[in-house]
Scaffold this motif. Sequence first.
Motif, PDB file in Angstrom:
ATOM      1  N   MET B 394     -67.120  39.504  73.332  1.00 36.09           N
ATOM      2  CA  MET B 394     -66.171  38.635  74.021  1.00 36.09           C
ATOM      3  C   MET B 394     -64.750  39.039  73.656  1.00 36.09           C
ATOM      4  O   MET B 394     -64.467  39.413  72.521  1.00 36.09           O
ATOM      5  CB  MET B 394     -66.435  37.195  73.586  1.00 36.09           C
ATOM      6  CG  MET B 394     -65.487  36.193  74.173  1.00 36.09           C
ATOM      7  SD  MET B 394     -66.368  34.691  74.648  1.00 36.09           S
ATOM      8  CE  MET B 394     -65.033  33.720  75.313  1.00 36.09           C
ATOM      9  N   PHE B 396     -61.053  37.193  73.837  1.00 41.58           N
ATOM     10  CA  PHE B 396     -60.522  35.852  74.062  1.00 41.58           C
ATOM     11  C   PHE B 396     -59.148  35.895  74.716  1.00 41.58           C
ATOM     12  O   PHE B 396     -58.454  36.903  74.694  1.00 41.58           O
ATOM     13  CB  PHE B 396     -60.432  35.106  72.733  1.00 41.58           C
ATOM     14  CG  PHE B 396     -61.771  34.835  72.118  1.00 41.58           C
ATOM     15  CD1 PHE B 396     -62.388  33.617  72.285  1.00 41.58           C
ATOM     16  CD2 PHE B 396     -62.425  35.809  71.378  1.00 41.58           C
ATOM     17  CE1 PHE B 396     -63.625  33.368  71.727  1.00 41.58           C
ATOM     18  CE2 PHE B 396     -63.659  35.571  70.811  1.00 41.58           C
ATOM     19  CZ  PHE B 396     -64.255  34.336  70.987  1.00 41.58           C
ATOM     20  N   ASP B 398     -56.354  34.184  73.859  1.00 43.94           N
ATOM     21  CA  ASP B 398     -55.161  34.098  73.036  1.00 43.94           C
ATOM     22  C   ASP B 398     -55.174  35.178  71.964  1.00 43.94           C
ATOM     23  O   ASP B 398     -55.850  35.054  70.969  1.00 43.94           O
ATOM     24  CB  ASP B 398     -55.130  32.707  72.391  1.00 43.94           C
ATOM     25  CG  ASP B 398     -53.996  32.569  71.417  1.00 43.94           C
ATOM     26  OD1 ASP B 398     -53.099  33.424  71.461  1.00 43.94           O
ATOM     27  OD2 ASP B 398     -54.003  31.623  70.626  1.00 43.94           O
ATOM     28  N   GLY B 401     -54.425  33.930  68.445  1.00 41.77           N
ATOM     29  CA  GLY B 401     -55.380  33.101  67.725  1.00 41.77           C
ATOM     30  C   GLY B 401     -56.686  33.800  67.390  1.00 41.77           C
ATOM     31  O   GLY B 401     -57.374  33.417  66.459  1.00 41.77           O
ATOM     32  N   SER B 402     -57.028  34.843  68.151  1.00 39.06           N
ATOM     33  CA  SER B 402     -58.375  35.386  67.996  1.00 39.06           C
ATOM     34  C   SER B 402     -58.473  36.390  66.857  1.00 39.06           C
ATOM     35  O   SER B 402     -59.565  36.789  66.489  1.00 39.06           O
ATOM     36  CB  SER B 402     -58.861  36.012  69.301  1.00 39.06           C
ATOM     37  OG  SER B 402     -58.137  37.169  69.574  1.00 39.06           O
ATOM     38  N   LEU B 403     -57.343  36.798  66.297  1.00 42.38           N
ATOM     39  CA  LEU B 403     -57.399  37.683  65.135  1.00 42.38           C
ATOM     40  C   LEU B 403     -57.093  36.875  63.881  1.00 42.38           C
ATOM     41  O   LEU B 403     -56.177  36.056  63.885  1.00 42.38           O
ATOM     42  CB  LEU B 403     -56.372  38.816  65.279  1.00 42.38           C
ATOM     43  CG  LEU B 403     -56.559  39.732  66.476  1.00 42.38           C
ATOM     44  CD1 LEU B 403     -55.447  40.775  66.510  1.00 42.38           C
ATOM     45  CD2 LEU B 403     -57.904  40.423  66.426  1.00 42.38           C
ATOM     46  N   ASN B 404     -57.856  37.104  62.841  1.00 36.15           N
ATOM     47  CA  ASN B 404     -57.646  36.395  61.584  1.00 36.15           C
ATOM     48  C   ASN B 404     -56.328  36.856  60.962  1.00 36.15           C
ATOM     49  O   ASN B 404     -56.183  38.026  60.614  1.00 36.15           O
ATOM     50  CB  ASN B 404     -58.814  36.695  60.649  1.00 36.15           C
ATOM     51  CG  ASN B 404     -58.780  35.864  59.394  1.00 36.15           C
ATOM     52  OD1 ASN B 404     -57.732  35.371  58.990  1.00 36.15           O
ATOM     53  ND2 ASN B 404     -59.927  35.701  58.779  1.00 36.15           N
TER      54      ASN B 404
END
Lengths: 308, 606
Positions: B394, B396, B398, B401-404
């Motif tokens: 997947m 995402f 954003d 937001g999707s990466l730590n």
Amino acid sequence: MDTNSIELEARKDARDVRVTGSDYLRAILKDRVALAASIFLVILVVFTLGAEFFAPHRPMGLNLRDGLLPPFSSGSKGEFYLLGTDELGRDIFSRLIYGARVSVSVGLIGAGLSCLLGVTMGLTAGYRGGLYEDIVMRLVDGMLSLPSLLVALFVLFVLGGGFVNLILVFSVLHWMVFARMARGLALDARTATYVQAAKSLGTTEIRIVFYHILPNVAAPIIVLLTLEIAILILSEASLSFLGFGVQPPDPSWGLMIADGREHIRSAWWLVTFPGLAIFLTALSLNLLANWVRAVTDPVQRWRWITAS
Amino acid sequence: MAESVLIRTDNLKVQFPSKTGPVTAVEDISFSVRPGEIVCIVGESGSGKSVTSFSLMQLVKFNGGMISGGAITLHRRDGTTVDLRNASEDQMRGIRGNEIGMIFQEPMTALNPAFTVGWQMAEGLRIHMGLNRVQADRRSLELLRMVRISEPENRLRQYPHELSGGMRQRVMIAMALACKPHLLIADEPTTALDVTVQAEILGLIDLLREETGAAILLITHDMAVVAQMADRVVVMFRGRKVEEGPVRRILSEPQHEYTKALLAAVPKLGDMSQKPNPEPLKIVGERYRGPAKPLIAGKRQLLTVSGLVKRFPVRGGLFGRTTANVHAVENVSFGINDNETLALVGESGSGKSVTGRSILRLEEPDSGKVEFENRNVLALDSTEMRDLRRNMQMVFQDPFGSLNPHKQLFDQVAEPIRNFRLDHGSALEDRVANLFDRVHLPRSFLRRYPVELSGGQRQRVAIARALAPNPKFIVADEAVSALDVSVQAQVLNLMLELQADLGISYLFISHDVAVVERVAHRVAVMYLGRIVEIGSRQDVLENPQHGYTKTLIAAVPTLDPDADVRGRVKTLSKVPSAIFPAGYEPEPPEYDEISNGHYVLKNEKQ
């Protein structure tokens, strides 16, 4: 465009710099507050480790003729008492140095263990949810409603006082605050996109909790930890005062405050200096923790560590 | 001559202080707005367009900035002129709201959730206009009528969360108009809204301009908005004005390279009308690679979704019983072949994202069947599901937001490889480095953190991460909609390139019909949890049958300045919803087959 993206633009040039140990050193030299805090803590550690070397007097050396001397006074044999003496004529400064051993290690180890236990329980509960969460959180509620001092007294009465038991009792009675906080943080993080992404990448639950979520929620936990260290130093004082912690005549900061209370009107230095020691230790830990959090956070650290 | 200019900036310069010295956000900005005119400032993120508009109201101070050069001349209502750069805070209070109104991007946060709409509107009127309570209420009602909200009496008594995004934006516009300002600054007023709502709001702004005679300064990143609204355009790039002129000249004969690139990067609906297969966009200034090979969909069915249902309970009452259900996904069925892109198009709340997430079981669907390579996905236990994620990935929406934020990019991309123990040691390092090459990111980024990257670069990392375990199928959930158009074009092209090279299938979830036209082989249109029309891209987009598909396509903004905007203003009525009482079971949908593979939902009444 918000200010963040402007700042982002601003440091594009400084980007390609690897952060090294000397960068941290330079950063702390620039931050006076963090510098002062770490100097205090270094001195504290050095004094604690080398107590035999640094203490001018024996901490348990009775000298009834020189009882309750104010700071900066000389004793009957011409000895110098930097911070005065207590009613048995023992040197306050030396007792502070020796007392740091007990107080600081009870605070550090006790808070550390309760943090470890509470954060593990709280993070997993918040992330897993369901029955497991209910059990953990009801346990937390139940234990928080216990009168902790009474329980501690009872347990120490049965097991006997002393350093190791004291730490164990503290960890068991103080992990709940950490658990509550960690659970709240995990609840938030559970719905974060990066956690969803990790899940979609086939990451195991345990790795999601401790590898992905933990570093992102560490900041408030570290702040709580520093506060908890101060609280434990004080709790140790209460228990030692009641005779269930460190046994006199061994010195500890809490015991010194407890002993000094009787003379608070006539000899202010008995409570003031150990109190100050606890206060400064807690404050320094807090300030340093704040600094560590800021410089290790990849989102923030460029503010502190700039290539020069 | 001076009379004909309402506000003018000369060589405006705004700086933000930082630890390393002041950073210049915008520099040398000069433009003017005449009474009754719509001027658009267009640019991408970081171009300084919002900083410029905030400076006009001295609001930039609250964001930590300072106006360090130039002048802003405002011709006030009483005929005097004032330099807003040096105006006192007292003077500014009289100007803000009164002479210059402002509309913000986020209608969700600009209203206070704790007070009713009527209370908030009346408060402003009482303070600024000195009206008493009754007068203020009457004026609020008038204003709500002006922005054409249905049942305005009821709206006054409602709280912001009870209104839809479009209604909230109308309330914001009504509040901005309360004191009859002669200049309205609208900062991305429609960016957070659905296309059909956007069209209505833009039409409304245009209508209000005529009714009130106010000039409008519109800040936007969207060339289509510019084309519809602007009389004149100011193009900004990296804090500078690169071009200015009447809208027709800018659109037809852009002078500056950047303007040309910006226009070329906008996907235009209809560009692909004779082409059955997706094609990359041409990007100005980049060597045009051309379609390496035609992107032809495969014949083998890879994924089959049938009768998928996902409902979210609405709890109420004393004991938190389920009183109603949001039917987010209602009996959705479709299939995807290998090497094929199916686009799921719909507006917010249509259930398109939930569908994508349900297929990957990031959301547990209530019923239905998902088959991937003949395995029943919904029946797998957690270990089997984890294994399957190697093949189903997947991307995402954003990229922020999707990466730590606490992990280096290397570790982020290596994560799936480590999870599935595909490689380790130096082989792992090589593999990750190759993935960086694959998505055209420099290897020097490997040890960086996400915060050091731009949105487009982060989305590339997210794509590299999704590619890492060599999946056959990727759900791209609004994967390009948070990106600037020029970056969007690059990421789209990258996705197409990867499909051509690796034969990946995409479920491409998007609200943007023009983007979908670029990338999709087949299109499914979703509305209130159902697929209302599905078929090949050419069938659905060029020969739409369902009423909703037609509305959606008509609402797509175009770059044609002659398009009719006003025709789209409707009185906003009750928003249809997918909330049904508990226990309600809708009838299964029936479809008419229009032509081979082109289905349209028959039973309209739900």
